[in-house]
Design a protein around this motif. Structure first.
Motif, PDB file in Angstrom:
ATOM      1  N   GLY A  88       0.778  -1.250   0.102  1.00  0.00           N
ATOM      2  CA  GLY A  88       0.057   0.026   0.118  1.00  0.00           C
ATOM      3  C   GLY A  88       0.863   1.200   0.057  1.00  0.00           C
ATOM      4  O   GLY A  88       0.514   2.169  -0.854  1.00  0.00           O
ATOM      5  N   MET A  89       2.020   1.347   0.788  1.00  0.00           N
ATOM      6  CA  MET A  89       2.650   2.509   1.070  1.00  0.00           C
ATOM      7  C   MET A  89       3.475   2.674  -0.400  1.00  0.00           C
ATOM      8  O   MET A  89       3.754   3.952  -0.835  1.00  0.00           O
ATOM      9  N   ALA A  90       3.991   1.691  -1.111  1.00  0.00           N
ATOM     10  CA  ALA A  90       4.587   1.849  -2.360  1.00  0.00           C
ATOM     11  C   ALA A  90       3.580   2.306  -3.301  1.00  0.00           C
ATOM     12  O   ALA A  90       3.927   3.236  -4.059  1.00  0.00           O
ATOM     13  N   ALA A  91       2.285   1.837  -3.444  1.00  0.00           N
ATOM     14  CA  ALA A  91       1.276   2.189  -4.141  1.00  0.00           C
ATOM     15  C   ALA A  91       0.907   3.636  -4.101  1.00  0.00           C
ATOM     16  O   ALA A  91       0.684   4.523  -4.954  1.00  0.00           O
ATOM     17  N   ASP A 105     -13.965  11.686  -7.525  1.00  0.00           N
ATOM     18  CA  ASP A 105     -14.917  12.367  -6.391  1.00  0.00           C
ATOM     19  C   ASP A 105     -14.615  11.227  -5.286  1.00  0.00           C
ATOM     20  O   ASP A 105     -14.603  11.464  -4.187  1.00  0.00           O
ATOM     21  N   CYS A 106     -14.549   9.898  -5.599  1.00  0.00           N
ATOM     22  CA  CYS A 106     -14.198   8.823  -4.625  1.00  0.00           C
ATOM     23  C   CYS A 106     -13.693   7.612  -5.143  1.00  0.00           C
ATOM     24  O   CYS A 106     -13.662   7.340  -6.256  1.00  0.00           O
ATOM     25  N   ILE A 107     -13.042   6.811  -4.149  1.00  0.00           N
ATOM     26  CA  ILE A 107     -12.638   5.650  -4.480  1.00  0.00           C
ATOM     27  C   ILE A 107     -13.303   4.384  -3.731  1.00  0.00           C
ATOM     28  O   ILE A 107     -13.921   4.723  -2.632  1.00  0.00           O
ATOM     29  N   VAL A 108     -14.110   3.569  -4.541  1.00  0.00           N
ATOM     30  CA  VAL A 108     -14.696   2.680  -4.241  1.00  0.00           C
ATOM     31  C   VAL A 108     -14.295   1.145  -4.108  1.00  0.00           C
ATOM     32  O   VAL A 108     -13.793   0.859  -5.251  1.00  0.00           O
ATOM     33  N   PRO A 109     -13.840   0.528  -2.914  1.00  0.00           N
ATOM     34  CA  PRO A 109     -13.283  -0.673  -3.181  1.00  0.00           C
ATOM     35  C   PRO A 109     -13.972  -1.895  -3.675  1.00  0.00           C
ATOM     36  O   PRO A 109     -15.270  -1.705  -3.203  1.00  0.00           O
ATOM     37  N   VAL A 110     -13.746  -2.822  -4.250  1.00  0.00           N
ATOM     38  CA  VAL A 110     -14.171  -3.959  -4.652  1.00  0.00           C
ATOM     39  C   VAL A 110     -14.694  -4.808  -3.335  1.00  0.00           C
ATOM     40  O   VAL A 110     -13.575  -5.121  -2.547  1.00  0.00           O
ATOM     41  N   ALA A 125      -8.905  -5.245  -0.547  1.00  0.00           N
ATOM     42  CA  ALA A 125      -9.148  -3.825  -1.470  1.00  0.00           C
ATOM     43  C   ALA A 125      -9.600  -2.711  -0.615  1.00  0.00           C
ATOM     44  O   ALA A 125      -8.907  -1.640  -1.139  1.00  0.00           O
ATOM     45  N   GLU A 126     -10.045  -3.111   0.568  1.00  0.00           N
ATOM     46  CA  GLU A 126     -10.341  -1.968   1.243  1.00  0.00           C
ATOM     47  C   GLU A 126      -9.070  -1.115   2.041  1.00  0.00           C
ATOM     48  O   GLU A 126      -9.057  -0.148   2.193  1.00  0.00           O
ATOM     49  N   MET A 127      -8.179  -2.062   2.551  1.00  0.00           N
ATOM     50  CA  MET A 127      -6.964  -1.860   3.131  1.00  0.00           C
ATOM     51  C   MET A 127      -6.284  -0.995   2.180  1.00  0.00           C
ATOM     52  O   MET A 127      -5.593   0.082   2.504  1.00  0.00           O
ATOM     53  N   LEU A 128      -6.020  -1.471   0.805  1.00  0.00           N
ATOM     54  CA  LEU A 128      -5.189  -0.849  -0.064  1.00  0.00           C
ATOM     55  C   LEU A 128      -5.592   0.502  -0.683  1.00  0.00           C
ATOM     56  O   LEU A 128      -4.929   1.477  -0.728  1.00  0.00           O
ATOM     57  N   VAL A 180     -16.027   8.120 -10.339  1.00  0.00           N
ATOM     58  CA  VAL A 180     -15.735   6.922  -9.309  1.00  0.00           C
ATOM     59  C   VAL A 180     -14.543   6.204  -9.751  1.00  0.00           C
ATOM     60  O   VAL A 180     -14.282   5.719 -11.013  1.00  0.00           O
ATOM     61  N   LEU A 181     -13.696   5.949  -9.037  1.00  0.00           N
ATOM     62  CA  LEU A 181     -12.551   4.944  -9.143  1.00  0.00           C
ATOM     63  C   LEU A 181     -12.694   3.473  -8.160  1.00  0.00           C
ATOM     64  O   LEU A 181     -12.962   3.649  -7.049  1.00  0.00           O
ATOM     65  N   ILE A 182     -12.764   2.429  -9.044  1.00  0.00           N
ATOM     66  CA  ILE A 182     -12.945   1.391  -8.367  1.00  0.00           C
ATOM     67  C   ILE A 182     -11.422   0.852  -8.144  1.00  0.00           C
ATOM     68  O   ILE A 182     -10.590   0.699  -8.754  1.00  0.00           O
ATOM     69  N   ALA A 183     -11.378   0.262  -6.550  1.00  0.00           N
ATOM     70  CA  ALA A 183     -10.021  -0.135  -5.967  1.00  0.00           C
ATOM     71  C   ALA A 183     -10.068  -1.691  -5.794  1.00  0.00           C
ATOM     72  O   ALA A 183     -10.979  -2.031  -5.277  1.00  0.00           O
TER      73      ALA A 183
END
Length: 226
Positions: A88-91, A105-110, A125-128, A180-183
């Motif tokens: 996550g830190m590298a990303a 506007d937002c990031i939505v985790p899978v 996905a939420e953690m990242l 929206v960005l899906i993560a």
């Protein structure tokens, strides 16, 4: 007088004890050393990979190479949460200079199913997504729900993946008019993100892109730079 000693950091790839001057990213006593990080196969800065029918594009800092796979499997299935924080830190560092992503506007985790999250203990996905969020200053919103999972995606072929996730997701937040960005953790065939993008667009999302920690390289698919 009682002396306290700091445990040496250990590289999650090579397993060697690492001096602070040789640490690239670390979380508690786990780290990735500069030497091993230099061997991870990285994508070009500000690159975008192919989208799908409903997904505009995918951005990721790493290719899913053998070395990255070793780190990721230890995180996702080995229960070593520290490895996830290091990824996550590298990303976060990579996405922090990807200026175009800041316009969303937002990031939505899978999401995982409730049963799947209980079994694993966390949603990777939420953690990242929290690290992605820090990199581009876009908030995380849990606007998707996973209603069922017929089989684990990683066990399926490309053709079977799309069928497996068909109808699996529903929207549980307000995404109307939003970009929206899906993560997710890894972009493989794109079936999961495409299905998520489909329901988000049906709920009124204006634009839908994807961000992940790693991308499975396909020689026949080109990239473009922003």
């Amino acid at each position: 007088m009682v002396r306290s000693f700091m445990r040496a950091k250990v590289c999650c790839v090579c397993g060697e004890r690492v001096k602070d001057t040789s640490v690239y990213k670390s979380y508690k006593n786990s780290c990735i050393c500069v030497k091993c990080f230099s061997k991870l196969e990285k994508t070009p800065m500000n690159s975008l990979f192919e989208g799908t029918h409903y997904l505009d594009f995918l951005s990721a800092p790493f290719y899913y190479s053998d070395m990255y796979r070793r780190i990721f499997l230890g995180f996702k299935f080995g229960g070593n949460y520290a490895l996830g924080h290091i990824i996550g830190m590298a990303a976060e560092e990579y996405f922090s200079v990807h200026k175009a992503l800041r316009e969303y506007d937002c990031i939505v985790p899978v999401p995982l199913t409730k049963a799947g999250k209980r079994k694993r203990g966390f949603n990777q996905a939420e953690m990242l997504a929290e690290y992605f969020s820090r990199g581009i200053s876009v908030p995380v919103e849990l606007s998707l729900r996973r209603d069922h999972e017929k089989a684990v995606q990683s066990n399926l072929t490309g053709a079977m993946r799309a069928e497996n996730v068909s109808g699996a997701f529903s929207v549980c937040g307000d995404v109307a008019g939003k970009r929206v960005l899906i993560a997710d953790d890894i972009f493989t065939s794109g079936s999961t993100m495409n299905e998520c993008a489909k329901v988000l667009r049906e709920a009124g999302a204006e634009d839908v892109g994807g961000i992940a920690a790693a991308y499975v390289k396909r020689p026949d698919k080109g990239i473009r730079l922003m």
